[in-house]
Scaffold this motif. Structure first.
Motif, PDB file in Angstrom:
ATOM      1  N   VAL A 188      42.652  13.529 -18.863  1.00  0.00           N
ATOM      2  CA  VAL A 188      41.739  14.313 -19.704  1.00  0.00           C
ATOM      3  C   VAL A 188      41.595  15.706 -19.094  1.00  0.00           C
ATOM      4  O   VAL A 188      41.453  15.824 -17.872  1.00  0.00           O
ATOM      5  CB  VAL A 188      40.331  13.657 -19.749  1.00  0.00           C
ATOM      6  CG1 VAL A 188      39.407  14.418 -20.701  1.00  0.00           C
ATOM      7  CG2 VAL A 188      40.403  12.190 -20.150  1.00  0.00           C
ATOM      8  N   THR A 189      41.640  16.752 -19.919  1.00  0.00           N
ATOM      9  CA  THR A 189      41.308  18.077 -19.396  1.00  0.00           C
ATOM     10  C   THR A 189      39.938  18.467 -19.919  1.00  0.00           C
ATOM     11  O   THR A 189      39.545  18.061 -21.014  1.00  0.00           O
ATOM     12  CB  THR A 189      42.335  19.155 -19.808  1.00  0.00           C
ATOM     13  OG1 THR A 189      42.213  19.398 -21.210  1.00  0.00           O
ATOM     14  CG2 THR A 189      43.753  18.743 -19.465  1.00  0.00           C
ATOM     15  N   ALA A 190      39.213  19.240 -19.108  1.00  0.00           N
ATOM     16  CA  ALA A 190      37.838  19.578 -19.488  1.00  0.00           C
ATOM     17  C   ALA A 190      37.448  20.938 -18.936  1.00  0.00           C
ATOM     18  O   ALA A 190      38.048  21.422 -17.982  1.00  0.00           O
ATOM     19  CB  ALA A 190      36.885  18.519 -18.935  1.00  0.00           C
ATOM     20  N   GLY A 191      36.419  21.500 -19.572  1.00  0.00           N
ATOM     21  CA  GLY A 191      35.828  22.735 -19.055  1.00  0.00           C
ATOM     22  C   GLY A 191      36.594  23.975 -19.474  1.00  0.00           C
ATOM     23  O   GLY A 191      37.595  23.901 -20.184  1.00  0.00           O
ATOM     24  N   PRO A 192      36.098  25.117 -19.023  1.00  0.00           N
ATOM     25  CA  PRO A 192      36.784  26.374 -19.339  1.00  0.00           C
ATOM     26  C   PRO A 192      37.858  26.658 -18.293  1.00  0.00           C
ATOM     27  O   PRO A 192      37.972  25.926 -17.312  1.00  0.00           O
ATOM     28  CB  PRO A 192      35.658  27.400 -19.187  1.00  0.00           C
ATOM     29  CG  PRO A 192      34.802  26.819 -18.088  1.00  0.00           C
ATOM     30  CD  PRO A 192      34.895  25.323 -18.193  1.00  0.00           C
ATOM     31  N   THR A 193      38.665  27.673 -18.507  1.00  0.00           N
ATOM     32  CA  THR A 193      39.473  28.204 -17.397  1.00  0.00           C
ATOM     33  C   THR A 193      38.968  29.620 -17.131  1.00  0.00           C
ATOM     34  O   THR A 193      38.252  30.198 -17.955  1.00  0.00           O
ATOM     35  CB  THR A 193      40.977  28.225 -17.723  1.00  0.00           C
ATOM     36  OG1 THR A 193      41.196  29.126 -18.801  1.00  0.00           O
ATOM     37  CG2 THR A 193      41.495  26.849 -18.062  1.00  0.00           C
ATOM     38  N   ARG A 194      39.332  30.139 -15.965  1.00  0.00           N
ATOM     39  CA  ARG A 194      38.907  31.491 -15.584  1.00  0.00           C
ATOM     40  C   ARG A 194      40.128  32.322 -15.274  1.00  0.00           C
ATOM     41  O   ARG A 194      40.971  31.892 -14.474  1.00  0.00           O
ATOM     42  CB  ARG A 194      38.097  31.417 -14.284  1.00  0.00           C
ATOM     43  CG  ARG A 194      36.654  31.307 -14.501  1.00  0.00           C
ATOM     44  CD  ARG A 194      35.948  31.345 -13.177  1.00  0.00           C
ATOM     45  NE  ARG A 194      34.663  30.706 -13.332  1.00  0.00           N
ATOM     46  CZ  ARG A 194      33.853  30.417 -12.347  1.00  0.00           C
ATOM     47  NH1 ARG A 194      34.208  30.673 -11.097  1.00  0.00           N
ATOM     48  NH2 ARG A 194      32.695  29.859 -12.589  1.00  0.00           N
ATOM     49  N   GLU A 195      40.213  33.470 -15.898  1.00  0.00           N
ATOM     50  CA  GLU A 195      41.375  34.338 -15.692  1.00  0.00           C
ATOM     51  C   GLU A 195      40.879  35.617 -15.020  1.00  0.00           C
ATOM     52  O   GLU A 195      40.117  36.394 -15.614  1.00  0.00           O
ATOM     53  CB  GLU A 195      42.052  34.636 -17.034  1.00  0.00           C
ATOM     54  CG  GLU A 195      42.275  33.405 -17.921  1.00  0.00           C
ATOM     55  CD  GLU A 195      43.107  32.303 -17.259  1.00  0.00           C
ATOM     56  OE1 GLU A 195      44.018  32.634 -16.474  1.00  0.00           O
ATOM     57  OE2 GLU A 195      42.849  31.106 -17.524  1.00  0.00           O
ATOM     58  N   ALA A 196      41.308  35.828 -13.788  1.00  0.00           N
ATOM     59  CA  ALA A 196      40.744  36.912 -12.979  1.00  0.00           C
ATOM     60  C   ALA A 196      41.145  38.298 -13.481  1.00  0.00           C
ATOM     61  O   ALA A 196      42.296  38.536 -13.841  1.00  0.00           O
ATOM     62  CB  ALA A 196      41.183  36.745 -11.532  1.00  0.00           C
ATOM     63  N   ILE A 197      40.150  39.182 -13.491  1.00  0.00           N
ATOM     64  CA  ILE A 197      40.409  40.617 -13.709  1.00  0.00           C
ATOM     65  C   ILE A 197      40.547  41.265 -12.319  1.00  0.00           C
ATOM     66  O   ILE A 197      41.479  41.980 -12.030  1.00  0.00           O
ATOM     67  CB  ILE A 197      39.238  41.262 -14.492  1.00  0.00           C
ATOM     68  CG1 ILE A 197      39.122  40.616 -15.876  1.00  0.00           C
ATOM     69  CG2 ILE A 197      39.423  42.772 -14.586  1.00  0.00           C
ATOM     70  CD1 ILE A 197      37.855  40.980 -16.635  1.00  0.00           C
ATOM     71  N   ASP A 198      39.601  40.929 -11.468  1.00  0.00           N
ATOM     72  CA  ASP A 198      39.638  41.310 -10.054  1.00  0.00           C
ATOM     73  C   ASP A 198      38.751  40.287  -9.333  1.00  0.00           C
ATOM     74  O   ASP A 198      38.228  39.365  -9.977  1.00  0.00           O
ATOM     75  CB  ASP A 198      39.217  42.782  -9.863  1.00  0.00           C
ATOM     76  CG  ASP A 198      37.755  43.040 -10.204  1.00  0.00           C
ATOM     77  OD1 ASP A 198      36.952  42.082 -10.176  1.00  0.00           O
ATOM     78  OD2 ASP A 198      37.408  44.192 -10.504  1.00  0.00           O
ATOM     79  N   PRO A 199      38.561  40.379  -7.995  1.00  0.00           N
ATOM     80  CA  PRO A 199      37.793  39.315  -7.316  1.00  0.00           C
ATOM     81  C   PRO A 199      36.356  39.159  -7.818  1.00  0.00           C
ATOM     82  O   PRO A 199      35.725  38.147  -7.554  1.00  0.00           O
ATOM     83  CB  PRO A 199      37.814  39.745  -5.847  1.00  0.00           C
ATOM     84  CG  PRO A 199      38.985  40.651  -5.730  1.00  0.00           C
ATOM     85  CD  PRO A 199      39.132  41.339  -7.041  1.00  0.00           C
ATOM     86  N   ALA A 200      35.838  40.138  -8.540  1.00  0.00           N
ATOM     87  CA  ALA A 200      34.446  40.062  -8.978  1.00  0.00           C
ATOM     88  C   ALA A 200      34.294  39.779 -10.468  1.00  0.00           C
ATOM     89  O   ALA A 200      33.181  39.615 -10.957  1.00  0.00           O
ATOM     90  CB  ALA A 200      33.731  41.370  -8.641  1.00  0.00           C
ATOM     91  N   ARG A 201      35.392  39.772 -11.213  1.00  0.00           N
ATOM     92  CA  ARG A 201      35.274  39.645 -12.676  1.00  0.00           C
ATOM     93  C   ARG A 201      36.349  38.711 -13.219  1.00  0.00           C
ATOM     94  O   ARG A 201      37.445  38.639 -12.657  1.00  0.00           O
ATOM     95  CB  ARG A 201      35.443  41.005 -13.348  1.00  0.00           C
ATOM     96  CG  ARG A 201      34.501  42.069 -12.845  1.00  0.00           C
ATOM     97  CD  ARG A 201      34.806  43.391 -13.506  1.00  0.00           C
ATOM     98  NE  ARG A 201      33.952  44.461 -13.033  1.00  0.00           N
ATOM     99  CZ  ARG A 201      34.267  45.295 -12.049  1.00  0.00           C
ATOM    100  NH1 ARG A 201      35.432  45.196 -11.416  1.00  0.00           N
ATOM    101  NH2 ARG A 201      33.425  46.241 -11.680  1.00  0.00           N
ATOM    102  N   PHE A 202      36.017  38.035 -14.298  1.00  0.00           N
ATOM    103  CA  PHE A 202      37.022  37.182 -14.932  1.00  0.00           C
ATOM    104  C   PHE A 202      36.761  37.057 -16.429  1.00  0.00           C
ATOM    105  O   PHE A 202      35.674  37.375 -16.900  1.00  0.00           O
ATOM    106  CB  PHE A 202      37.070  35.793 -14.282  1.00  0.00           C
ATOM    107  CG  PHE A 202      35.748  35.064 -14.226  1.00  0.00           C
ATOM    108  CD1 PHE A 202      35.048  34.971 -13.038  1.00  0.00           C
ATOM    109  CD2 PHE A 202      35.208  34.454 -15.361  1.00  0.00           C
ATOM    110  CE1 PHE A 202      33.831  34.299 -12.972  1.00  0.00           C
ATOM    111  CE2 PHE A 202      33.997  33.773 -15.305  1.00  0.00           C
ATOM    112  CZ  PHE A 202      33.309  33.702 -14.100  1.00  0.00           C
TER     113      PHE A 202
END
Ligand code: CTP
Length: 404
Positions: A188-202
């Motif tokens: 099962v996959t769950a949750g969001p994913t996060r795609e980095a803009i820089d170390p402080a933002r995604f």
């Protein structure tokens, strides 16, 4: 559900109060039987107040027998849970002996029995105790909740601790459910994913992961032999009986799912995967003056579509795998769901509505429509109910049609 809780005489008996509360909280009815040793650790009065019923303590109590006879009690229970179960009670059950009320009811019941042993590590490791447990394991209606390891009340460190309530509740739910997914590996996959803009933002989305986690819990409840949860970042506890792999990005999720796919029987894609990621994420935090207000993006891999190309129902050999996708739609849920199911070539699609007052995103409850490939089965509606219940009903409906 009607639960008969048997409490036997170990220090973990005090935890039975918490168990009763948890069952009552979720709407179960609980009756309690205590052995005489259990009453040295917790009083019948405590469990009577929490359960709302008199507690059975002896076989020959005319008042209790007139309230509910021991044979009626054996018939009343949908499931019998013994928590904690001492070496002594386990030995009596293995030998088929019935010297007290609890063991008598256990011989008389035809309901599933869940045994949660808790004792000193050396007692737990004793060959006679293990042989007795093996005898119980061989009985089709019995299941054993393995004790946890850690520091015990006797200050020894090792196996023998009564697991926490969520694990025991999950074992009870599994014992009363049909074993439709027995022998199956469910991913099962769950949750969001996060795609980095820089170390402080995604870039991400508001998915809480609740639906995917509830799906994993449902798979365990339906008897799946292995349940692997590939989870994006979310703060939920891992459901009992579930192995969790944590990932952050769509790319990591793609890698994890593809490497698990060959051994999976059912793959449920409940994750809200980010469709886009920054083309050039910066290793260093960008200052405001370095940003001009535009962000160049590229597509992430479509994991479900990649699975569909290999194992989808239109493929000549889908290797008997079952692919379940999700569609989060803000409008025209049915039509868009159908189109998405065809586009991704999955066997099933769970379409639910996001946005507006009844949005599924992040909420505790949900309603959904289950669609099948080329409308092989009539679309079926579920909910509105808790995500836990909706997930269970959806997965049961899929498993009944695929595996029974
Ligand atoms: N999905 C996926 N990989 C992606 C995007 C989505 O595996 N990169 C899966 C989701 O886990 C879900 C299904 O595809 O099972 C549909 O997700 P959804 O976000 O509703 O659809 P999209 O494919 O992103 O289509 P669109 O945003 O254009 O509606």
């Amino acid at each position: 559900m009607k639960i008969l809780l048997g409490v036997t005489g170990g220090i973990a008996a005090y935890k039975s109060a918490q168990l009763v509360r948890e069952f009552i909280k979720r709407g179960d009815e609980v009756r309690v039987i205590m052995t005489s040793s259990a009453q040295h650790f917790i009083t019948p009065m405590t469990l009577q107040i929490l359960s709302g019923h008199p507690v059975g303590t002896t076989l020959f109590d005319p008042t209790y027998e007139s309230e509910i006879g021991h044979i009626d009690l054996a018939r009343w229970a949908d499931v019998v849970l013994i928590a904690p179960a001492t070496a002594n009670t386990i030995g009596l059950l293995a030998a088929g002996l019935a010297p007290d009320l609890l063991t008598t009811v256990l011989l008389a019941t035809r309901s599933p029995v869940v045994v949660a042993p808790a004792m000193n590590t050396q007692m737990w490791l004793d060959v006679r105790v293990q042989e007795n447990l093996d005898r119980l394991r061989k009985l089709p209606s019995y299941s054993i909740v393995e004790p946890d390891s850690g520091e015990l009340a006797c200050k020894e460190v090792g196996s023998g601790r009564l697991p926490d309530p969520p694990e025991i509740l999950a074992a009870v739910d599994r014992a009363v459910s049909s074993n439709l997914l027995e022998g199956k590996h469910v991913v099962v996959t769950a949750g969001p994913t996060r795609e980095a803009i820089d170390p402080a933002r995604f870039i991400s989305n508001p998915s809480s992961g609740k639906m995917g986690y509830a799906m994993a819990e449902a798979a365990y409840r339906l008897g799946a032999t292995h349940v692997t949860l590939v989870s994006g970042p979310c703060a939920l506890p891992t459901p009992a009986g579930v192995h969790r792999l944590s990932v952050l990005t769509a790319h990591e999720m793609y890698g994890a799912v593809m490497s698990l796919a060959h051994e999976a029987d059912v793959i449920i894609k409940a994750a809200a995967v980010a469709d886009w990621r920054p083309t050039e994420p910066s290793e260093k935090k960008r200052t405001k003056s370095e940003m001009d207000g535009t962000l160049k993006l590229e597509r992430t891999q479509d994991i479900l579509a990649a699975l569909g190309q290999k194992y989808g129902p239109s493929q000549t050999d889908s290797e008997g795998k079952v692919l379940v996708g999700f569609a989060a739609e803000s409008h025209d849920v049915l039509e868009r769901g159908r189109a998405k199911l065809a586009r991704k070539d999955a066997h099933w699609l769970v379409a639910n509505k996001i946005g507006g007052p009844h949005s599924s995103f992040g909420a505790d409850s949900s309603s959904a429509i289950l669609l099948s490939h080329q409308d092989k089965f009539e679309p079926q509606e579920f909910g509105p109910e808790s995500k836990r219940e909706v997930s269970y009903q959806i997965l049961k409906a899929i498993a009944e049609r695929q595996f029974s």
